[in-house]
Design an enzyme around this catalytic site. Structure first.
Site, PDB file in Angstrom:
ATOM      1  N   HIS A 368      42.993  32.727  27.144  1.00  0.00           N
ATOM      2  CA  HIS A 368      41.803  31.874  27.214  1.00  0.00           C
ATOM      3  C   HIS A 368      41.822  30.766  26.174  1.00  0.00           C
ATOM      4  O   HIS A 368      41.239  29.711  26.388  1.00  0.00           O
ATOM      5  CB  HIS A 368      40.534  32.713  27.176  1.00  0.00           C
ATOM      6  CG  HIS A 368      40.301  33.365  28.507  1.00  0.00           C
ATOM      7  ND1 HIS A 368      40.766  34.616  28.793  1.00  0.00           N
ATOM      8  CD2 HIS A 368      39.738  32.881  29.632  1.00  0.00           C
ATOM      9  CE1 HIS A 368      40.476  34.899  30.056  1.00  0.00           C
ATOM     10  NE2 HIS A 368      39.855  33.872  30.584  1.00  0.00           N
ATOM     11  N   CYS A 681      41.120  28.587  42.034  1.00  0.00           N
ATOM     12  CA  CYS A 681      40.603  28.046  40.771  1.00  0.00           C
ATOM     13  C   CYS A 681      41.406  28.495  39.557  1.00  0.00           C
ATOM     14  O   CYS A 681      41.024  28.256  38.429  1.00  0.00           O
ATOM     15  CB  CYS A 681      39.126  28.402  40.597  1.00  0.00           C
ATOM     16  SG  CYS A 681      38.850  30.159  40.426  1.00  0.00           S
TER      17      CYS A 681
HETATM   18  C1  PEP Z   1      41.569  33.343  37.016  1.00  0.00           C
HETATM   19  O1  PEP Z   1      41.701  34.511  36.659  1.00  0.00           O
HETATM   20  O2  PEP Z   1      42.430  32.729  37.687  1.00  0.00           O
HETATM   21  C2  PEP Z   1      40.366  32.588  36.649  1.00  0.00           C
HETATM   22  C3  PEP Z   1      40.150  31.392  37.128  1.00  0.00           C
HETATM   23  O3  PEP Z   1      39.507  33.167  35.770  1.00  0.00           O
HETATM   24  P1  PEP Z   1      39.791  33.265  34.194  1.00  0.00           P
HETATM   25  O4  PEP Z   1      41.039  32.471  33.913  1.00  0.00           O
HETATM   26  O5  PEP Z   1      38.609  32.744  33.516  1.00  0.00           O
HETATM   27  O6  PEP Z   1      40.003  34.721  34.015  1.00  0.00           O
END
Ligand code: PEP
Ligand code: MG
Length: 754
Positions: A368, A681
Site C-alpha cells: 500500500h 481496478c
Molecule cells: C486490489 O486488491 O486490486 C485493489 C484494488 O484493492 P487494494 O489494492 O486496495 O487492496
C-alpha cells in the site's frame, strides 16, 4: 598543555580536559596525540589508540599512547582483521581480560603490543556507522567495568564528531578518512511507482542534528531530558489509553513503544550520558547509535523490527527536545525520501509539494505504500539492498523509476542525462494533457471507460485534470490510516460529501473499509496474526464489527444526500458474505428513511473480486450484485499464493501469464453473459501493456492511478480491439507461462502505443 598527575575520573572531567587540550591549538597530530594521552591517563590505561577507517575500508592507526609511535599511520588492518577489525564489523564494544588468547587477535610486531592483556575497544560511531575504533589496554589481566565501557563509548562519540568537524585530524588526512560514503554509486532495485526525480536525500529515520555535543550545565540538560521523556511518555500513554476500548493490530507495536519509553535501562543510559557532560540531544544520538549498530546486526527479523520502533522513539524524543513534539518533518525543496521500508500512512505525513521521490531498501510494488506513492505520483524504487548504509542526509540522489535504479551522488554527466529525460517526460505529460478531453475509443469504435483510483481528498482536485470519467475505486480506509483515532461519523460524512461534490456529474464507487492485512491501525483491536493477508481483513472485519461498517454506510448515505450512491465490498469470499453485507446497506437505508433523511436516488451495490473462490461461484454471485470490480492486486496475490507485500515473492509471478489471464477471461465472459457491469481496478489496469491485454479480453472499464490515465488512453486510441482480441485469445490457447514478451510483440505488430 602539560598533564600533571592522574586525571580526575569520569567522562565529564575527561571531556573538559579534552576541550582544554584542543583549545591549546598546535598541529592536528599533536592535538590528537594529546587526546589519546589524556584518555589513557584518565582511564588508568597503559595504552590508548585511535584507529580510523580509510576510504579503502582499511583501518589505520591514527594516534597512540603506549604503543610504538612509529606504528602511527603505518599499521593498517583489513575489515574484520584482528580485534579492532572485529569491533568495526560488529559495531559494538569488545571487553577482554586476555586479548592475545582471543581467536581474532592478530599480532602486529611493529606496535609492540604483546605485553598487554586487558583490552577494551569501542566503535567510533557517527550516525550509526562505525568510522573507527578507540582502544584502551592494560598489562594486567582484568575486565573493564561497565562504567568504563560506558565512559569510553561516550568519549568515542565525541571524538567522532571532532574528527568529522576537522578539529582532530589534518584536513589533508581527513580526505582519506571515510566519514561518510562519498563516491558516486548506482544501485539496482525494482520500480514500484513510475517516474524520474533528482533531489536531496532525506533520511526517513534521520536523527535531528545535535548542534552542540558538550553541555556546560549537566543539571539543566538533565531537566530538559526529563521533561522531554515525560512528554513522550504521556503522548504514548494517551495514544494507547484514549482508544475508547477499540485498540488495535499495531497495539503490540505501540505497547512495545510504551515499554521502551518507560524502559529504565533506556532512561538510565540517557541520563548517564547527560550526566557525563553531553547535551540531551547528543545523549539521545549516542544511545541511538549504539542500539542501531547492535540491532542492525541481528538476523532475527523481529529484533530488526524493534530497531525500527526504537528509531521512531528516538526521533520522537528529539522532536520533544526541540520543543516540537508533534510537528511534521520540514523537507527541503526537492526531497528524495530514503527509508528501509514505509508503512501505508508514512508517506502521507510528508509535504507532497516537496517530496519528489522515494528510495526504499525493501518494499514491494503492490504494497500500500507503493500504491500511495503512485496515487501521489511520486516515483519510487525499492529493493535497494544496502541503501541506508550508502547514503547520507543531504546527498544528491536520482530516482530512476523507469529502469528501477538509484544513483547516489551522481556525476554531472549523469545528472545532465537524467534532467534531459525528465524534460522528455514532461513533454509526454503535456501530450497526455492534450488528450484529456478526447474520449477513449479504440480504432474500431469500442468505447473504453477510464476511471481513476483515489483515496485522499487531494485526489479529487486532480480528477478533472486527468480526464478520467469518474472514480472507479475510492479507498475509504486512507482516511482512517492517517487519523490518530477512529474518524467519527461527521468526519466520514464530510470526506464523502467532498468527494461526491468534487466529482460533480462523474460517478464515484466507494469501497468500504479495507483494513487489516498490511493496513494496520493503532486504534483498532486485533490480535497479531501469522498470515495477515489471509487473516482478519476487509469485509471480514466489517462483518464481525458491524457497528463500524454500519457507521460508514450511514456516512455514505448521508453524504449522498438523495443523489446516486455506489458502494462495493472488498475481499468478499462467499456469496453469503455479500448477502450479509448487502443487508447492512438495506438496513441503513431503511433507518435513514425512518428518520426522514434523504435516501440515495439510485443505489448500486457491488463487489470486488479478489478471492479466487468467488470466481468459481460467479453464477450465483452475479445475479445478486449490481456490478463487480476485479481487484487484481489481491486476486493475483491469492491466485499465486504470493504475499503482495513481500518483495521476495511478489515480483515472481507475471500478471501477463496464461493462468492470470485465463482467470480474467473467465470473469469477463461470465459478466458479459449475465450483463453485469465489470471493471478492473487493480494496479495492472493502469499499465499500458497490461491494459492492452485486458481490453483485448473484453474489459471496457478500467480504473487506475491518476498517472496511468494518459498513457492508457494513448494506448486505447491506437488500438484495433478485434485484432488484439484474436491475438490474445490465440496466445491463451498455448502452453506458455508468462506471455509478456508475446503480448508485447503482438502490440507492436498492431502498432499499439505502449
Ligand atoms: C486490489 O486488491 O486490486 C485493489 C484494488 O484493492 P487494494 O489494492 O486496495 O487492496
Ligand atoms: Mg484489494
Amino acid at each position: 598543555m602539560a598533564i600533571t598527575g592522574l586525571a580526575a575520573r569520569g567522562p565529564r572531567s575527561l571531556l573538559r580536559q579534552i576541550r582544554e587540550a584542543l583549545a591549546s591549538g598546535g598541529p592536528a597530530q599533536a592535538r590528537l596525540d594529546m587526546v589519546v594521552r589524556i584518555i589513557a591517563l584518565s582511564m588508568v590505561a597503559e595504552v590508548c589508540s585511535l584507529y580510523l577507517r580509510r576510504a579503502t575500508s582499511d583501518l589505520e592507526l591514527f594516534a597512540t599512547e603506549g604503543l610504538n609511535p612509529d606504528a602511527v599511520h603505518n599499521t593498517r588492518l583489513k575489515p574484520g582483521e584482528g580485534l579492532v577489525g572485529e569491533i568495526m564489523r560488529l559495531g559494538r564494544p569488545l571487553n577482554l581480560s586476555d586479548a592475545p588468547n582471543h581467536p581474532s587477535f592478530s599480532y602486529r610486531p611493529e606496535t609492540g603490543e604483546d605485553p598487554y592483556h586487558a583490552f577494551l575497544g569501542v566503535p567510533v560511531l557517527r550516525g550509526g556507522r562505525a568510522i573507527g575504533v578507540l582502544v584502551v589496554q592494560n598489562r594486567t589481566e582484568r575486565l573493564y567495568s561497565e562504567d568504563e565501557v560506558e565512559d569510553l563509548q561516550i568519549i568515542a562519540m565525541v571524538l567522532a564528531e571532532m574528527v568529522a568537524g576537522g578539529e582532530l585530524v589534518d584536513e589533508a588526512e581527513l580526505k582519506g578518512v571515510e566519514l561518510a560514503p562519498h563516491r558516486p554509486e548506482r544501485l539496482k532495485g525494482l520500480k514500484f511507482a513510475e517516474g524520474l526525480a533528482y533531489g536531496e536525500a532525506v533520511l526517513h529515520e534521520a536523527p535531528v542534528a545535535s548542534q552542540q555535543l558538550l553541555s556546560d550545565d549537566a543539571t539543566r540538560e538533565e531537566e530538559r531530558l526529563k521533561t522531554a521523556i515525560g512528554a513522550l511518555q504521556s503522548q504514548l500513554d494517551i495514544m494507547l489509553d484514549g482508544q475508547h476500548g477499540i485498540v488495535g493490530p499495531s497495539f503490540e507495536v505501540l505497547e512495545t513503544y510504551r515499554m521502551f519509553a518507560h524502559d529504565r535501562g533506556w532512561n538510565r543510559s540517557l541520563e548517564e550520558a547527560v550526566r557525563s557532560g553531553l547535551t540531551a540531544e547528543a545523549a539521545v544520538n549516542r544511545v541511538r547509535s549504539e542500539h542501531r549498530a547492535r540491532l542492525s546486526q541481528a538476523r532475527d527479523p523481529y529484533l530488526r523490527e524493534r530497531l525500527h520502533d526504537l528509531e521512531d522513539l528516538n526521533d520522537r524524543l528529539l522532536r520533544h527536545l526541540s520543543g516540537d513534539g508533534a510537528a511534521p518533518r520540514v523537507l527541503p525543496e526537492n526531497a528524495i525520501l530514503i527509508a528501509r521500508n514505509l508503512g501505508p500512512a508514512d508517506l502521507l505525513e510528508y509535504d507532497r509539494t516537496k517530496l519528489k521521490g522515494v528510495l526504499l531498501e525493501e518494499g514491494s510494488g503492490i504494497s500500500h505504500a507503493a500504491i500511495i506513492a503512485r496515487a501521489m505520483d511520486i516515483p519510487l524504487v525499492g529493493g535497494l539492498s544496502g541503501l541506508r548504509d550508502r547514503v547520507s542526509q543531504g546527498d544528491p540522489v536520482i530516482v530512476d523509476a523507469e529502469s528501477g535504479e538509484a544513483y547516489l551522488r551522481p556525476r554531472p554527466d549523469v545528472i545532465e542525462a537524467i534532467m534531459a529525460r525528465i524534460e522528455v517526460r514532461n513533454l509526454r505529460r503535456q501530450e497526455f494533457a492534450r488528450l484529456r478531453d478526447t474520449p477513449a475509443f479504440t480504432r474500431d469504435g469500442a468505447k473504453i471507460t477510464l476511471l481513476m483510483n483515489a483515496g485522499l481528498t487531494v485526489d479529487i482536485d486532480i480528477l478533472h485534470e486527468t480526464g478520467a470519467e469518474g472514480i472507479g475505486l475510492f479507498r475509504t480506509e486512507f482516511q482512517f490510516m492517517v487519523a490518530e483515532e477512529l474518524p467519527r461519523l461527521e468526519a466520514q460524512t464530510a470526506l464523502y460529501s467532498h468527494v461526491i461534490d468534487g466529482a460533480g456529474d462523474l460517478p464515484v464507487i466507494f469501497r468500504t473499509l479495507d483494513l487489516g492485512g498490511d493496513k494496520v491501525l493503532p486504534y483498532l483491536e486485533a490480535d497479531r496474526e501469522d498470515n495477515p493477508a489471509l487473516g482478519w481483513r476487509a469485509v471480514r472485519l466489517g462483518l464481525d464489527r458491524p457497528a463500524l461498517l454500519r457507521l460508514q454506510l450511514r456516512a455514505l448515505i448521508w453524504a449522498a444526500k438523495g443523489r446516486e450512491l455506489r458502494v462495493m465490498f472488498p475481499l468478499v469470499t462467499t456469496v453469503e458474505e455479500f448477502r450479509t453485507a448487502r443487508a447492512l446497506v438495506d438496513h441503513e437505508i431503511t433507518w435513514a428513511g425512518r428518520r426522514g433523511r434523504p435516501t440515495p436516488s439510485v443505489l448500486r451495490v457491488g463487489v470486488m473480486i479478489e478471492a479466487p473462490a468467488l470466481v468459481w461461484h460467479l453464477d450465483a454471485l452475479l445475479s445478486m450484485v449490481d456490478f463487480v470490480s476485479v481487484g487484481t492486486n489481491d486476486l493475483m496475490q491469492y491466485l499465486f499464493a504470493a504475499d503482495r507485500g513481500n518483495p521476495r515473492v511478489s515480483e515472481r509471478y507475471d500478471f501477463l501469464s496464461t493462468p492470470a489471464l485465463r482467470v480474467m477471461k473467465t470473469i469477463q465472459d461470465a459478466c458479459a453473459e449475465s450483463g453485469t457491469p465489470v471493471s478492473v481496478c487493480g494496479e495492472m489496469a493502469g499499465r499500458p501493456l497490461e491494459a492492452f491485454a485486458l481490453v483485448a479480453l473484453g474489459f471496457d472499464r478500467l480504473s487506475m492511478p491518476p498517472s496511468g490515465v494518459g498513457p492508457v488512453k494513448r494506448m486505447v486510441l491506437s488500438l484495433d480491439r478485434e485484432a488484439a482480441r484474436r491475438g490474445v485469445v490465440h496466445l491463451l490457447k498455448g502452453s506458455g507461462g508468462s506471455l509478456r514478451s508475446e503480448i508485447e510483440t503482438l502490440a507492436r505488430k498492431l502498432y499499439v502505443s505502449i
